[in-house]
Write an enzyme that holds these catalytic residues in place. Structure first.
Site, PDB file in Angstrom:
ATOM      1  N   LYS A 207       0.355   0.246  15.206  1.00  0.00           N
ATOM      2  CA  LYS A 207       1.745   0.248  15.670  1.00  0.00           C
ATOM      3  C   LYS A 207       2.073  -0.859  16.671  1.00  0.00           C
ATOM      4  O   LYS A 207       3.218  -0.978  17.091  1.00  0.00           O
ATOM      5  CB  LYS A 207       2.069   1.603  16.303  1.00  0.00           C
ATOM      6  CG  LYS A 207       2.062   2.748  15.305  1.00  0.00           C
ATOM      7  CD  LYS A 207       3.053   2.537  14.181  1.00  0.00           C
ATOM      8  CE  LYS A 207       2.981   3.636  13.145  1.00  0.00           C
ATOM      9  NZ  LYS A 207       3.758   3.296  11.937  1.00  0.00           N
TER      10      LYS A 207
ATOM     11  N   PRO B 278      -4.876   1.089  18.556  1.00  0.00           N
ATOM     12  CA  PRO B 278      -4.612   0.495  17.228  1.00  0.00           C
ATOM     13  C   PRO B 278      -4.707   1.480  16.066  1.00  0.00           C
ATOM     14  O   PRO B 278      -4.410   1.131  14.938  1.00  0.00           O
ATOM     15  CB  PRO B 278      -5.680  -0.577  17.107  1.00  0.00           C
ATOM     16  CG  PRO B 278      -6.779  -0.120  18.010  1.00  0.00           C
ATOM     17  CD  PRO B 278      -6.108   0.602  19.146  1.00  0.00           C
TER      18      PRO B 278
ATOM     19  N   HIS C  99       0.846  -1.195   0.000  1.00  0.00           N
ATOM     20  CA  HIS C  99       0.000   0.000   0.000  1.00  0.00           C
ATOM     21  C   HIS C  99       0.878   1.240   0.000  1.00  0.00           C
ATOM     22  O   HIS C  99       1.695   1.429   0.885  1.00  0.00           O
ATOM     23  CB  HIS C  99      -0.916   0.011   1.233  1.00  0.00           C
ATOM     24  CG  HIS C  99      -2.116  -0.864   1.090  1.00  0.00           C
ATOM     25  ND1 HIS C  99      -3.339  -0.523   1.602  1.00  0.00           N
ATOM     26  CD2 HIS C  99      -2.283  -2.054   0.462  1.00  0.00           C
ATOM     27  CE1 HIS C  99      -4.220  -1.473   1.301  1.00  0.00           C
ATOM     28  NE2 HIS C  99      -3.598  -2.422   0.614  1.00  0.00           N
TER      29      HIS C  99
ATOM     30  N   TYR D 271      -9.396   5.728   6.917  1.00  0.00           N
ATOM     31  CA  TYR D 271      -9.524   6.164   8.311  1.00  0.00           C
ATOM     32  C   TYR D 271     -10.560   7.279   8.295  1.00  0.00           C
ATOM     33  O   TYR D 271     -10.365   8.315   7.659  1.00  0.00           O
ATOM     34  CB  TYR D 271      -8.194   6.701   8.835  1.00  0.00           C
ATOM     35  CG  TYR D 271      -7.149   5.636   9.083  1.00  0.00           C
ATOM     36  CD1 TYR D 271      -6.270   5.242   8.075  1.00  0.00           C
ATOM     37  CD2 TYR D 271      -7.031   5.025  10.329  1.00  0.00           C
ATOM     38  CE1 TYR D 271      -5.306   4.270   8.302  1.00  0.00           C
ATOM     39  CE2 TYR D 271      -6.070   4.049  10.566  1.00  0.00           C
ATOM     40  CZ  TYR D 271      -5.218   3.678   9.556  1.00  0.00           C
ATOM     41  OH  TYR D 271      -4.271   2.712   9.775  1.00  0.00           O
TER      42      TYR D 271
HETATM   43  C1  PHB Z   1      -6.514  -3.944  10.542  1.00  0.00           C
HETATM   44  O1  PHB Z   1      -6.476  -4.243   9.339  1.00  0.00           O
HETATM   45  O2  PHB Z   1      -6.952  -4.718  11.430  1.00  0.00           O
HETATM   46  C2  PHB Z   1      -6.009  -2.579  10.974  1.00  0.00           C
HETATM   47  C3  PHB Z   1      -5.408  -1.761  10.027  1.00  0.00           C
HETATM   48  C4  PHB Z   1      -4.949  -0.502  10.402  1.00  0.00           C
HETATM   49  C5  PHB Z   1      -5.096  -0.084  11.714  1.00  0.00           C
HETATM   50  C6  PHB Z   1      -5.697  -0.912  12.673  1.00  0.00           C
HETATM   51  C7  PHB Z   1      -6.157  -2.167  12.297  1.00  0.00           C
HETATM   52  O3  PHB Z   1      -4.656   1.156  12.070  1.00  0.00           O
END
Ligand code: PHB
Ligand code: APR
Length: 389
Positions: free
Chosen positions: A296, A292, A72, A200
């Site tokens: 990280k 999360p 990505h 996000y």
């Molecule tokens: C996930 O794919 O579970 C995931 C991805 C990015 C994050 C948190 C969880 O910041």
């Protein structure tokens, strides 16, 4: 039994350390409280920083990751119906890899089994003895039989609820914690991701995250209050809420389906200092926790493992104790920078129960500034792809 490094915990930290040490001829034994199936049953995040990618390749366990992982080069950030892309590669020259932590752990277990390195499951009553001497030893039980391992060093890779952190005397330990007033309700669904990159999202209804594991396995999260339970949410209610938190043009593309996993995770920032006590070294969740939001957790465990691995190699290969003597200070310097980024991104993207209208305006203004300002995007991209080790 005697070994060079006794590793408590068979999660990503412990397994990655064991494999890296093995590649350099350093013996270890891994002690895991649960079964392999239980460990592999944990659903965790799936974004790997550049540093972890390099460590996986150095450890010789990257073949499947490089084949099946998704590179990505950016991620999407939305607020209401507004959305912009953060271009990692343009700002840093680096990308990230989307590859489930479960798969990382699976690959590391396969490598451990292939190496023939000892690993014990279902261990109980692990006690780390004489960590503050030159002759530490670990005692434990398995199938009711008491065991002892004499070792040179102990790596505490046993997570937030392990015994390693508690082995450091309370009058030596300093702990720092922030508990967030909300959680993440996450689901897995065998549906195509809503977008080929992560989204996000923040909205007046709260945070949401659209992620994935592969072309037909999606991972979604919505911020929820701490008094909610996963079983309170029907799949339909989850999908409806998710659609209300992401931009309308994305919501229109959302393919819904039955959840195959649904759970709520609390959010916490936590750091223990020091990360070393005598011959005991803490790695990963045993020493620190991040919300999360910035993905990280695994990546910061990997940076700890990197520093400890290189310090132990220097000790065994040259006799130098510089790496192990500076481990705690070096690891913590990076841990605190990651804690800051994870706290900043979480504070920016979530609705806080006690926040005022002015606070919400500040979040919106910061997102608008991030959208328009190259330097701000550069800073965020550098943190997201992973600060240098
Ligand atoms: C996930 O794919 O579970 C995931 C991805 C990015 C994050 C948190 C969880 O910041
Ligand atoms: N004895 C032996 N093993 C133990 C003990 C104990 N007393 N206590 C805990 N364990 C095991 C757990 O069963 C778990 O498998 O230690 C392992 C710790 O693994 P993680 O909790 O995954 O921590 P870590 O390896 O540091 O990985 C950090 O994994 O859980 C995610 O969010 C976390 O992304 C982060 C990453």
């Amino acid at each position: 039994m005697k070994t060079q490094v006794a590793i408590i915990g068979g999660g990503p930290s412990g397994l990655l350390l064991a494999q890296l040490l093995h590649k350099r001829g350093i013996e270890s034994i891994v002690l895991e409280r649960k079964t392999k199936a239980y460990v592999l049953g944990r659903i965790r995040a799936g974004v790997l920083e550049r540093g972890l990618l390099e460590l996986m390749r150095e450890a010789g366990v990257s073949a499947r990751m490089d084949k099946e992982g998704y590179v990505h080069h950016g991620a999407l950030i939305s607020y209401g119906d507004e959305m912009f892309r953060l271009n990692f590669t343009e700002h840093t020259g680096h990308a990230v890899m989307v590859y489930g932590q479960t798969e990382v752990t699976r690959d590391l277990y396969a490598a451990r089994e292939q190496s023939g390195g000892p690993i014990e499951f279902n261990v109980e009553n692990v006690v780390i003895n004489d960590a503050d001497t030159d002759a530490p030893f670990v005692t434990y039980e398995v199938a009711g039989e008491s065991r002892r391992i004499d070792c040179d060093f102990v790596a505490g890779c046993d997570g937030f609820h392990g015994v390693s952190r508690q082995t450091i005397p309370p009058d030596v330990r300093r702990e720092y914690e922030k508990v967030y007033p909300f959680g993440w309700l996450g689901i897995l669904s065998e549906t195509p991701p809503v977008n080929h990159e992560l989204i996000y999202a923040t909205s007046d209804r709260g945070f949401a995250l659209c992620s994935m594991r592969n072309e037909n396995l999606s991972r979604y999260y919505i911020q929820c209050s701490l008094d909610e339970k996963a079983e309170d949410w029907t799949d339909e209610a989850f999908w409806d809420e998710l659609k209300r938190r992401i931009p309308a043009d994305q919501a229109r593309n959302l393919v819904t389906g039955p959840s195959i996993e649904k759970s709520i995770a609390p959010l916490r920032s936590f750091v223990t200092e020091p990360m070393r006590w005598g011959r005991l070294f803490l790695c990963g969740d045993a020493a620190h926790i991040v919300p999360p939001t910035g993905a990280k957790g695994l990546n910061t465990a990997a940076s700890d493992v990197n520093y400890l691995y290189r310090g132990l190699c220097a000790f065994y290969e040259t006799g130098s104790t510089d790496g192990i003597d500076s481990y705690s200070q070096t690891a913590l310097a990076r841990v605190w920078k990651v804690e800051r980024f994870s706290w900043w991104f979480s504070s920016l993207m979530h609705q806080f129960p006690d926040q005022t209208d002015f606070d919400r305006k500040m979040q919106w203004a910061e997102l608008e500034f991030l959208r328009a300002n190259d330097a701000a995007q550069q800073a965020m991209a550098e943190n997201y792809v992973g600060l240098p080790y």
